[in-house]
Design a protein around this motif. Structure first.
Motif, PDB file in Angstrom:
ATOM      1  N   GLU A  44       0.820  -1.200   0.000  1.00 13.47           N
ATOM      2  CA  GLU A  44       0.000   0.000   0.000  1.00 13.47           C
ATOM      3  C   GLU A  44       0.859   1.257   0.000  1.00 13.47           C
ATOM      4  N   MET A  45       1.988   1.232   0.687  1.00 13.41           N
ATOM      5  CA  MET A  45       2.899   2.370   0.645  1.00 13.41           C
ATOM      6  C   MET A  45       3.443   2.565  -0.766  1.00 13.41           C
ATOM      7  N   LYS A  46       3.773   1.456  -1.442  1.00 10.30           N
ATOM      8  CA  LYS A  46       4.220   1.550  -2.838  1.00 10.30           C
ATOM      9  C   LYS A  46       3.121   2.146  -3.712  1.00 10.30           C
ATOM     10  N   ARG A  47       1.897   1.667  -3.510  1.00 11.80           N
ATOM     11  CA  ARG A  47       0.775   2.160  -4.294  1.00 11.80           C
ATOM     12  C   ARG A  47       0.570   3.658  -4.058  1.00 11.80           C
ATOM     13  N   MET A  48       0.637   4.076  -2.791  1.00 17.01           N
ATOM     14  CA  MET A  48       0.463   5.493  -2.470  1.00 17.01           C
ATOM     15  C   MET A  48       1.574   6.335  -3.091  1.00 17.01           C
ATOM     16  N   THR A  49       2.798   5.796  -3.056  1.00 21.23           N
ATOM     17  CA  THR A  49       3.924   6.509  -3.667  1.00 21.23           C
ATOM     18  C   THR A  49       3.710   6.679  -5.167  1.00 21.23           C
ATOM     19  N   GLU A  50       3.259   5.599  -5.823  1.00 24.25           N
ATOM     20  CA  GLU A  50       3.015   5.657  -7.262  1.00 24.25           C
ATOM     21  C   GLU A  50       1.888   6.631  -7.594  1.00 24.25           C
ATOM     22  N   THR A  51       0.831   6.603  -6.775  1.00 21.14           N
ATOM     23  CA  THR A  51      -0.293   7.509  -7.006  1.00 21.14           C
ATOM     24  C   THR A  51       0.144   8.961  -6.854  1.00 21.14           C
ATOM     25  N   THR A  52       0.927   9.231  -5.817  1.00 19.41           N
ATOM     26  CA  THR A  52       1.424  10.591  -5.607  1.00 19.41           C
ATOM     27  C   THR A  52       2.291  11.042  -6.775  1.00 19.41           C
ATOM     28  N   ALA A  53       3.149  10.143  -7.267  1.00 25.87           N
ATOM     29  CA  ALA A  53       4.002  10.483  -8.414  1.00 25.87           C
ATOM     30  C   ALA A  53       3.166  10.794  -9.646  1.00 25.87           C
TER      31      ALA A  53
ATOM     32  N   ILE B 247       1.749  14.254  -9.262  1.00 23.36           N
ATOM     33  CA  ILE B 247       2.782  15.261  -9.534  1.00 23.36           C
ATOM     34  C   ILE B 247       2.995  15.417 -11.036  1.00 23.36           C
ATOM     35  N   GLU B 248       3.027  14.299 -11.739  1.00 26.61           N
ATOM     36  CA  GLU B 248       3.235  14.345 -13.189  1.00 26.61           C
ATOM     37  C   GLU B 248       2.073  15.040 -13.890  1.00 26.61           C
ATOM     38  N   LEU B 249       0.844  14.804 -13.414  1.00 24.18           N
ATOM     39  CA  LEU B 249      -0.312  15.486 -13.995  1.00 24.18           C
ATOM     40  C   LEU B 249      -0.181  16.999 -13.824  1.00 24.18           C
ATOM     41  N   LEU B 250       0.196  17.412 -12.638  1.00 22.08           N
ATOM     42  CA  LEU B 250       0.355  18.847 -12.381  1.00 22.08           C
ATOM     43  C   LEU B 250       1.483  19.438 -13.223  1.00 22.08           C
ATOM     44  N   ARG B 251       2.567  18.678 -13.370  1.00 26.44           N
ATOM     45  CA  ARG B 251       3.716  19.175 -14.131  1.00 26.44           C
ATOM     46  C   ARG B 251       3.370  19.331 -15.608  1.00 26.44           C
ATOM     47  N   SER B 252       2.684  18.322 -16.143  1.00 26.46           N
ATOM     48  CA  SER B 252       2.417  18.319 -17.589  1.00 26.46           C
ATOM     49  C   SER B 252       1.282  19.246 -17.981  1.00 26.46           C
ATOM     50  N   ARG B 253       0.295  19.413 -17.114  1.00 28.46           N
ATOM     51  CA  ARG B 253      -0.874  20.222 -17.455  1.00 28.46           C
ATOM     52  C   ARG B 253      -0.696  21.701 -17.110  1.00 28.46           C
TER      53      ARG B 253
ATOM     54  N   ILE C 212      -7.109  13.785 -10.709  1.00 30.02           N
ATOM     55  CA  ILE C 212      -6.449  13.484  -9.424  1.00 30.02           C
ATOM     56  C   ILE C 212      -7.400  12.704  -8.522  1.00 30.02           C
ATOM     57  N   TYR C 213      -8.676  13.109  -8.515  1.00 31.80           N
ATOM     58  CA  TYR C 213      -9.667  12.382  -7.713  1.00 31.80           C
ATOM     59  C   TYR C 213      -9.802  10.943  -8.198  1.00 31.80           C
ATOM     60  N   GLN C 214      -9.817  10.731  -9.508  1.00 27.20           N
ATOM     61  CA  GLN C 214      -9.937   9.378 -10.045  1.00 27.20           C
ATOM     62  C   GLN C 214      -8.754   8.504  -9.627  1.00 27.20           C
TER      63      GLN C 214
ATOM     64  N   HIS D 270      -9.212   5.236  -7.293  1.00 28.53           N
ATOM     65  CA  HIS D 270      -8.716   3.928  -7.730  1.00 28.53           C
ATOM     66  C   HIS D 270      -7.780   3.332  -6.682  1.00 28.53           C
ATOM     67  N   SER D 271      -6.892   4.158  -6.138  1.00 34.61           N
ATOM     68  CA  SER D 271      -5.960   3.698  -5.109  1.00 34.61           C
ATOM     69  C   SER D 271      -6.713   3.233  -3.872  1.00 34.61           C
TER      70      SER D 271
END
Length: 325
Positions: A95-104, A107-113, A121-123, A127-128
């Protein structure tokens, strides 16, 4: 030995010792004249055990169960609770791995958009959350502990739950083409009937099952196996640990959503270019979603495997998948 001496000997505080005493884990004798605590060798051993299990993250209630009733845990009881704790820690780690991946991903969504895509982000977060709940809410709905003692007889009956049982297991063991230098994992190992076929070929085998009683039966038959309590949604082994993974008549107990969580877990514990061999019934699960050979083939072939169906039968199938990564 008095409490201050014991604290110095073990490198802990007197307050810690009193804490365990207050929670019923220690019951030292007391001197009659002044009621000072006196710790004997058995108390010291017991306290060392408590400290070790706490360091492993085991809750106090489970430590109490380990030490009851005599205070000296037998190997089987201690192993059982350590395996439970290991399974829990594996789930938390995933679950920590999943949370880390979700957070990343956020961040990528914010960076690219260059904006706040709150809907996406809510989706991601939703899902997580659903994946976390599936792992945490895993339960045995099939009473495998109760079925363990007569499992080997039951699989030979014509109930349809384990069609052509011996032939299906032979097919799986043959298809995986294991060699003595390899290390394999049998998921849902039960009493070890599939793993035993591979052990007899000189292959090192480990097994995972949700049922402690099934594992007891398996351990009595194949004491050389490394057996751990767990399930396919949180496999209690590190990444890239096995040369191959096999499973027989196990995915039929998972819903389609659970299968989509189990398949990446199987992939996670495989070494590069590892192999998967799955044998199961062709019939649809009670939720109407699987496991279907085509469903599994589609997932495997779209996630870095070359997967094929072997020995097609009317009521069971065997799939072999080889990782290309």
């Amino acid at each position: 030995m008095k409490i201050n001496e014991l604290a110095r000997k073990l490198g802990i505080t007197s307050r810690t010792i009193r804490f365990y005493e207050q929670h019923g884990l220690l019951e030292p004798a007391r001197q009659q004249d002044n009621q000072y605590r006196v710790f004997v060798e058995e108390d010291i051993w017991r306290l060392q055990t408590i400290i070790a299990l706490r360091e492993a993250g085991m809750p106090l209630k489970d430590i109490r169960n380990v030490l009851e009733p005599t205070g000296l845990p037998d190997n089987e009881r201690l192993r059982y609770y350590l395996e439970l704790q290991h399974s829990l820690l594996t789930t938390q780690w995933l679950e920590m791995k999943r949370m880390t991946e979700t957070t990343a991903q956020m961040i990528e969504l914010l960076r690219s958009r260059q904006e706040l895509p709150i809907g996406e982000i809510y989706q991601l977060a939703d899902h997580s959350r659903k994946l976390r709940e599936m792992r945490q809410n895993w339960q045995d709905h099939w009473d495998f502990d109760q079925r363990a003692s007569n499992h080997d007889d039951y699989v030979q009956t014509e109930t349809g739950e384990y069609p052509d049982y011996e032939k299906a297991l032979d097919s799986t063991a043959s298809a995986i083409q294991g060699i003595a230098a390899e290390h394999g994992l049998d998921l849902g190992t039960g009493t070890g009937n599939l793993a035993g076929r591979l052990l007899r070929r000189g292959i090192r085998m480990s097994g995972v099952d949700q049922s402690q009683e099934m594992l007891k039966q398996c351990r009595s038959k194949f004491p050389e196996m490394d057996l751990r309590i767990g399930n396919l949604l949180a496999i209690p082994y590190p990444d890239q640990y096995f040369d191959f993974v096999v499973s027989s008549f196990t995915l039929q107990h998972l819903s389609a959503e659970q299968q989509l969580l189990a398949l990446p877990e199987i992939q996670r514990v495989l070494k590069p270019h590892g192999r998967i061999c799955i044998t199961d019934r062709t019939s649809i699960l009670s939720d109407g979603n699987g496991p279907h050979a085509e469903f599994l083939l589609d997932w495997l072939n779209s996630h870095g495997f070359i997967a094929t169906r072997l020995n097609p039968q009317d009521n069971w199938f065997t799939l072999l998948a080889i990782s290309i990564r």
